[in-house]
Design a protein around this motif. Structure first.
Motif, mmCIF file in Angstrom:
data_model
loop_
_atom_site.group_PDB
_atom_site.id
_atom_site.type_symbol
_atom_site.label_atom_id
_atom_site.label_comp_id
_atom_site.label_asym_id
_atom_site.label_seq_id
_atom_site.Cartn_x
_atom_site.Cartn_y
_atom_site.Cartn_z
ATOM 1 N N SER A 89 0.833 -1.206 0.000
ATOM 2 C CA SER A 89 0.000 0.000 0.000
ATOM 3 C C SER A 89 0.866 1.254 0.000
ATOM 4 O O SER A 89 0.526 2.264 -0.640
ATOM 5 N N LEU A 90 2.029 1.216 0.717
ATOM 6 C CA LEU A 90 2.929 2.362 0.751
ATOM 7 C C LEU A 90 3.630 2.538 -0.591
ATOM 8 O O LEU A 90 3.795 3.665 -1.083
ATOM 9 N N LEU A 91 4.049 1.430 -1.193
ATOM 10 C CA LEU A 91 4.649 1.491 -2.527
ATOM 11 C C LEU A 91 3.674 2.104 -3.526
ATOM 12 O O LEU A 91 4.043 2.951 -4.346
ATOM 13 N N HIS A 92 2.420 1.685 -3.442
ATOM 14 C CA HIS A 92 1.395 2.195 -4.353
ATOM 15 C C HIS A 92 1.151 3.680 -4.118
ATOM 16 O O HIS A 92 1.042 4.469 -5.070
ATOM 17 N N LEU A 93 1.090 4.079 -2.849
ATOM 18 C CA LEU A 93 0.816 5.471 -2.502
ATOM 19 C C LEU A 93 1.904 6.403 -3.031
ATOM 20 O O LEU A 93 1.612 7.429 -3.655
ATOM 21 N N ILE A 94 3.168 6.045 -2.789
ATOM 22 C CA ILE A 94 4.274 6.891 -3.260
ATOM 23 C C ILE A 94 4.397 6.820 -4.780
ATOM 24 O O ILE A 94 4.650 7.829 -5.443
ATOM 25 N N GLY A 95 4.209 5.628 -5.322
ATOM 26 C CA GLY A 95 4.306 5.459 -6.771
ATOM 27 C C GLY A 95 3.291 6.279 -7.548
ATOM 28 O O GLY A 95 3.516 6.636 -8.708
ATOM 29 N N ASN A 96 2.162 6.595 -6.913
ATOM 30 C CA ASN A 96 1.105 7.349 -7.588
ATOM 31 C C ASN A 96 1.059 8.813 -7.157
ATOM 32 O O ASN A 96 0.058 9.499 -7.385
ATOM 33 N N VAL A 129 11.388 4.495 -0.007
ATOM 34 C CA VAL A 129 10.357 3.835 -0.821
ATOM 35 C C VAL A 129 10.593 4.124 -2.298
ATOM 36 O O VAL A 129 10.487 3.230 -3.147
ATOM 37 N N LEU A 130 10.945 5.363 -2.598
ATOM 38 C CA LEU A 130 11.201 5.735 -3.992
ATOM 39 C C LEU A 130 12.371 4.948 -4.564
ATOM 40 O O LEU A 130 12.340 4.511 -5.724
ATOM 41 N N ARG A 131 13.404 4.737 -3.758
ATOM 42 C CA ARG A 131 14.546 3.943 -4.225
ATOM 43 C C ARG A 131 14.156 2.491 -4.438
ATOM 44 O O ARG A 131 14.710 1.823 -5.331
ATOM 45 N N ARG A 132 13.239 1.979 -3.632
ATOM 46 C CA ARG A 132 12.744 0.610 -3.855
ATOM 47 C C ARG A 132 11.958 0.529 -5.159
ATOM 48 O O ARG A 132 12.025 -0.477 -5.867
ATOM 49 N N LEU A 133 11.204 1.577 -5.440
ATOM 50 C CA LEU A 133 10.409 1.588 -6.665
ATOM 51 C C LEU A 133 11.272 1.734 -7.911
ATOM 52 O O LEU A 133 10.885 1.287 -8.996
ATOM 53 N N ARG A 134 12.464 2.358 -7.741
ATOM 54 C CA ARG A 134 13.348 2.599 -8.882
ATOM 55 C C ARG A 134 14.755 2.094 -8.582
ATOM 56 O O ARG A 134 15.698 2.884 -8.435
ATOM 57 N N PRO A 135 14.920 0.784 -8.466
ATOM 58 C CA PRO A 135 16.236 0.237 -8.123
ATOM 59 C C PRO A 135 17.307 0.524 -9.167
ATOM 60 O O PRO A 135 18.498 0.485 -8.861
#
Length: 322
Positions: A89-96, A129-135
C-alpha cells in the motif's frame, strides 16, 4: 581461516569517482560506502592515511573529483537487522504521487503521515520507498524536507549536480514555495510579513522543539488570508527562510496556531476541528515555482489540496455560516 571465511573477509577496494559522485566530501562518501562502520572508525582511517585518494593522504574535508581513485581499506561492516518489506500500500501510494519528472528532477505530492526519510522509529520514508520503486536509478536524493504531517510538493534530485544547484537556489531564495494552512481565529489585517528569529532545541527524548528567541536564526514568513472567518482562516504562506517548524511557530507565537498542531497548537481549536473531521495537521505545500538550472524554463508545480483537508474546509465554512 578456511576458504569460505577468506571469501567473506573484507578486502581493499579501489573506487573510481564518477561524475555524479564528484563534489562530495571524502568523509561523506565513505559514510555512504561503509554503512554500519562507526563514524569514529572512518575518521580514524582518514587520519592514519588508510584511505587514499590517487595514492595520497587527504583530509576529511577533501572534495572528490571525477576520475579520482579512492582506496577504501578492508573494514568489517556490521550487518544491520533485516528490515521488514515495504508494505504494498505504501509502494502504491508513493508510486502514484508523482507530479513532475524530467531527467534531472522529480516532484512528488507527499502524503501526510509519512516521513521524508527513515529514522530511529521509521523504517521507510519517502526517499527509501522511492529507491525501492526505482532500483535502477543511480542517484535519488531529497532536495529539501517536509514535516511528517505536512503534505504537498517535495523535490527529489536525480543527479548530484541538480541536487547542489537546487540547494544553492534555495539558499539564494530563487525557489518560491507556497503553503496553505488553516489557522485559529481571524488573521489581523495589519500583519503580512513576520520576522521572528527561531531557536531549535532537542529534548532528551530526541524531540525537536522550536521557539521564538532573540538568540535564534533569522526567519521570515509572509501570511496572506485567503478565506477569512472569525473562528478560522485559510492562509496562503510564502517563506523567505526554511527553518524547522517555521510556519507553525510563527503562527502560534502570534496567537493563531495551525489546526491539528499537537505540538504548538490550541487544544480547544484542535478539538473543534476534530469534530469537523480533521485528523491531521492542516498544512499543505501547495506550490513550487522556479527556473530550472541551466535553462530558461519556468517550472510551476501545484499539488492539489488533499480531499481530507478540502472536506474540513467545506465543513468549517458550513459551520461558520450556520
Amino acid at each position: 581461516m578456511n576458504s569460505k571465511e577468506q571469501s567473506l573477509a573484507p578486502r581493499v577496494r579501489l573506487v573510481e569517482i564518477q561524475l555524479e559522485q564528484a563534489g562530495q566530501r571524502i568523509d561523506n562518501f565513505l559514510l555512504s560506502q561503509l554503512k554500519g562502520v562507526p563514524k569514529s572508525r572512518i575518521y580514524r582511517c582518514l587520519r592514519r592515511g588508510e584511505v587514499r585518494v590517487n595514492k595520497s593522504r587527504v583530509a576529511s574535508s577533501y572534495r572528490l573529483k571525477q576520475g579520482d581513485q579512492v582506496r577504501i581499506p578492508p573494514l568489517r561492516v556490521s550487518h544491520p537487522a533485516v528490515k521488514e518489506p515495504v508494505a504494498p500500500s505504501l509502494l502504491h501510494l508513493i508510486g502514484n504521487s508523482l507530479l513532475y519528472e524530467d531527467r534531472h528532477l522529480l516532484i512528488l505530492n507527499k502524503p501526510a503521515g509519512i516521513a521524508v526519510h527513515s529514522g530511529s522509529s521509521v523504517s521507510y520514508g519517502v526517499i527509501e520507498v522511492l529507491r525501492r520503486l526505482r532500483p535502477e536509478a543511480p542517484f535519488l536524493e531529497l532536495v529539501h524536507r517536509l514535516d511528517r504531517e505536512t503534505s504537498g510538493c517535495l523535490m527529489v534530485a536525480k543527479t548530484r549536480s541538480t541536487l547542489l544547484a537546487l540547494q544553492s537556489m534555495q539558499r539564494e531564495q530563487l525557489i518560491h514555495k507556497h503553503y496553505l494552512a488553516l489557522v485559529k481565529g481571524s488573521w489581523p489585517k495589519n500583519i503580512r510579513q513576520v520576522n521572528l528569529p527561531l531557536l531549535k532545541n532537542i529534548l532528551q527524548s530526541g524531540e525537536r522543539v522550536v521557539k521564538v528567541s532573540a538568540t535564534g536564526k533569522p526567519a521570515s514568513s509572509h501570511f496572506h488570508p485567503k478565506q477569512p472567518h472569525k473562528e478560522a482562516t485559510l492562509m496562503e504562506i510564502t517563506l523567505e527562510t526554511g527553518r524547522t517548524h517555521q510556519i507553525r511557530v510563527h503562527a502560534a507565537h502570534l496567537g493563531h496556531p495551525l489546526g491539528g498542531d499537537e505540538k504548538y497548537g490550541d487544544p480547544a481549536f484542535n478539538k473543534w476541528l476534530r469534530n469537523l473531521g480533521l485528523r491531521r495537521l492542516f498544512l499543505h505545500a501547495d506550490q513550487l515555482s522556479f527556473t530550472l538550472p541551466k535553462g530558461e524554463k519556468l517550472l510551476k508545480i501545484a499539488a492539489p489540496l488533499p480531499e481530507e483537508l478540502s472536506t474540513v474546509l467545506t465543513a468549517c465554512a458550513h459551520k461558520i455560516l450556520n
